[in-house]
Design a protein around this motif. Sequence first.
Motif, short mmCIF file in Angstrom:
data_model
loop_
_atom_site.label_atom_id
_atom_site.label_comp_id
_atom_site.label_asym_id
_atom_site.label_seq_id
_atom_site.Cartn_x
_atom_site.Cartn_y
_atom_site.Cartn_z
N THR A 1 18.38 11.67 68.41
CA THR A 1 17.06 12.19 68.03
C THR A 1 17.25 13.24 66.94
OG1 THR A 1 17.08 13.99 69.66
CG2 THR A 1 16.20 11.85 70.37
N ARG A 2 16.26 13.34 66.06
CA ARG A 2 16.36 14.30 64.96
C ARG A 2 16.47 15.73 65.50
NH1 ARG A 2 12.06 14.06 60.12
NH2 ARG A 2 13.17 12.10 59.75
N GLU A 3 15.66 16.03 66.52
CA GLU A 3 15.67 17.38 67.09
C GLU A 3 17.03 17.68 67.73
OE1 GLU A 3 13.38 15.06 67.71
OE2 GLU A 3 11.79 15.86 66.42
N GLY A 4 17.55 16.69 68.48
CA GLY A 4 18.84 16.87 69.15
C GLY A 4 19.97 17.08 68.15
N VAL A 5 19.98 16.28 67.09
CA VAL A 5 21.00 16.42 66.05
C VAL A 5 20.88 17.78 65.38
CG1 VAL A 5 21.77 15.57 63.79
CG2 VAL A 5 21.26 13.94 65.62
N GLN B 1 29.48 4.96 72.81
CA GLN B 1 29.56 3.51 72.73
C GLN B 1 28.31 2.84 73.32
OE1 GLN B 1 33.55 2.88 74.45
NE2 GLN B 1 34.17 2.15 72.45
N THR B 2 27.25 3.62 73.49
CA THR B 2 26.00 3.05 73.98
C THR B 2 25.45 2.03 72.99
OG1 THR B 2 23.74 3.54 74.64
CG2 THR B 2 24.65 4.93 72.94
N ARG B 3 24.73 1.05 73.51
CA ARG B 3 24.09 0.06 72.64
C ARG B 3 22.73 0.52 72.15
NH1 ARG B 3 25.41 -5.71 75.71
NH2 ARG B 3 27.67 -5.54 75.59
N ASP B 4 22.26 1.64 72.68
CA ASP B 4 20.95 2.16 72.31
C ASP B 4 21.05 2.93 71.00
OD1 ASP B 4 18.43 3.17 72.10
OD2 ASP B 4 18.56 4.51 73.84
N GLY C 1 24.18 1.85 55.41
CA GLY C 1 22.80 1.39 55.29
C GLY C 1 21.78 2.39 55.75
N ILE C 2 20.68 1.86 56.30
CA ILE C 2 19.52 2.70 56.60
C ILE C 2 19.15 2.67 58.09
CG2 ILE C 2 18.55 2.55 54.28
CD1 ILE C 2 16.67 0.34 55.34
N GLU C 3 20.11 2.34 58.96
CA GLU C 3 19.80 2.39 60.39
C GLU C 3 19.63 3.84 60.82
OE1 GLU C 3 23.58 2.24 63.09
OE2 GLU C 3 23.66 0.51 61.77
N SER C 4 19.12 4.04 62.05
CA SER C 4 18.72 5.38 62.47
C SER C 4 19.87 6.38 62.43
CB SER C 4 18.13 5.34 63.88
OG SER C 4 19.07 4.84 64.81
N GLY C 5 21.09 5.95 62.81
CA GLY C 5 22.23 6.86 62.77
C GLY C 5 22.51 7.38 61.38
N ALA C 6 22.34 6.51 60.38
CA ALA C 6 22.56 6.92 59.00
C ALA C 6 21.51 7.93 58.55
CB ALA C 6 22.54 5.70 58.08
N ILE D 1 26.17 11.92 72.07
CA ILE D 1 24.95 11.59 72.82
C ILE D 1 24.88 12.40 74.11
CG2 ILE D 1 23.67 9.73 73.96
CD1 ILE D 1 23.78 9.49 70.92
N ASN D 2 26.02 12.57 74.79
CA ASN D 2 26.04 13.41 76.00
C ASN D 2 25.57 14.82 75.70
OD1 ASN D 2 29.11 11.78 76.87
ND2 ASN D 2 27.13 11.44 77.86
N VAL D 3 25.98 15.36 74.55
CA VAL D 3 25.59 16.72 74.17
C VAL D 3 24.09 16.78 73.88
CG1 VAL D 3 25.89 18.58 72.48
CG2 VAL D 3 27.88 17.27 73.25
N ILE D 4 23.58 15.80 73.13
CA ILE D 4 22.16 15.78 72.78
C ILE D 4 21.29 15.66 74.03
CG2 ILE D 4 20.38 14.32 71.69
CD1 ILE D 4 22.35 13.90 69.38
N HIS D 5 21.75 14.88 75.00
CA HIS D 5 20.98 14.66 76.23
C HIS D 5 21.22 15.74 77.29
CE1 HIS D 5 20.35 10.09 75.33
NE2 HIS D 5 19.76 10.88 74.48
N GLY D 6 22.02 16.75 76.95
CA GLY D 6 22.24 17.85 77.87
C GLY D 6 23.19 17.55 79.01
N GLU D 7 23.98 16.46 78.87
CA GLU D 7 24.92 16.07 79.93
C GLU D 7 26.28 16.74 79.76
OE1 GLU D 7 22.79 11.68 79.89
OE2 GLU D 7 24.81 11.93 79.10
N ALA D 8 26.49 17.39 78.62
CA ALA D 8 27.74 18.11 78.36
C ALA D 8 27.49 19.17 77.30
CB ALA D 8 28.83 17.14 77.88
N THR D 9 28.35 20.18 77.28
CA THR D 9 28.24 21.20 76.23
C THR D 9 29.08 20.76 75.03
OG1 THR D 9 30.18 22.44 76.99
CG2 THR D 9 28.04 22.98 77.99
N LEU D 10 28.86 21.42 73.91
CA LEU D 10 29.65 21.12 72.72
C LEU D 10 31.14 21.37 72.97
CD1 LEU D 10 27.69 22.32 69.56
CD2 LEU D 10 28.74 20.09 69.92
#
Length: 269
Positions: free
Chosen positions: A98-102, A90-93, A123-128, A61-70
């Motif tokens: 995001t599809r673009e970030g991934v 470990q965020t609860r969000d 299952g079919i939650e957003s992460g999956a 998540i840090n990488v996707i949000h631009g808070e850290a590099t890969l």
Amino acid sequence: MARIIVVTSGKGGVGKTTTSASIATGLALKGHKTIVIDFDVGLRNLDLIMGCERRVVYDLINVIHGEATLNQAMIKDKHCDNLYVLPASQTRDKDALTREGVGEVLSELANDFEYIICDSPAGIESGALMALYYADEALIVTNPEVSSVRDSDRILGILASKSRRAENNEEPIKEHLLITRYAPGRVDKGEMLSVDNILDILCVPLIGVVPESPSVLQASNEGIPVIHKAETDVAQAYQDVIGRFLGESLPLRFLDTPKTGLLKRLFGG
């Protein structure tokens, strides 16, 4: 060209993270530069099994949000030079992915790695859905239980309709079925579905059968992928899976109840 492999299932607790860790490790031990990514946001388990939980500073998540590099977020495995881990947050969000970030993360990783293993939540939650969207191949993990097999059938439908390949009318995701926690004795008693039963229901090519074994829990407690316990049936089963994935023709093992000697039958033990 990097291959993106999602390890998925319809039901939780079937051994996806155990499988992701062992598949990634097995490929790396064969000389292929591999990274395994934890997509289970909020329930970080992969880094525990890989034994690197105390080395996590930044995450996906840090990488996707631009808070850290890969490079800042990736953790190099201590046991294998070709293996890296990208932990989950470990965020609860649950919508932090995001599809673009991934897509951007996977595109960048594809320049450096041969195999990208995506450890998907159940299952079919957003992460999956994020984990499977960009996949080239899918490893569907199931137990020999009716509920697990039924839920796997749902995931097959999602793989066929919700992936980038499906949206772009490209060649479908290549599917492989992995049966875990298989206990031939319980199958003989009618307590579990047989391999043939499962294949009849799911109609997916079988890549391996992993026997039920206490060594999985032991390896998890030690913080190592079970494939490192080379003397165990489970490790040998995962090694066979790696061989088949890389094109070897290997017979299936661990499908029959071990024969008990006469003295053991008479005196137990």
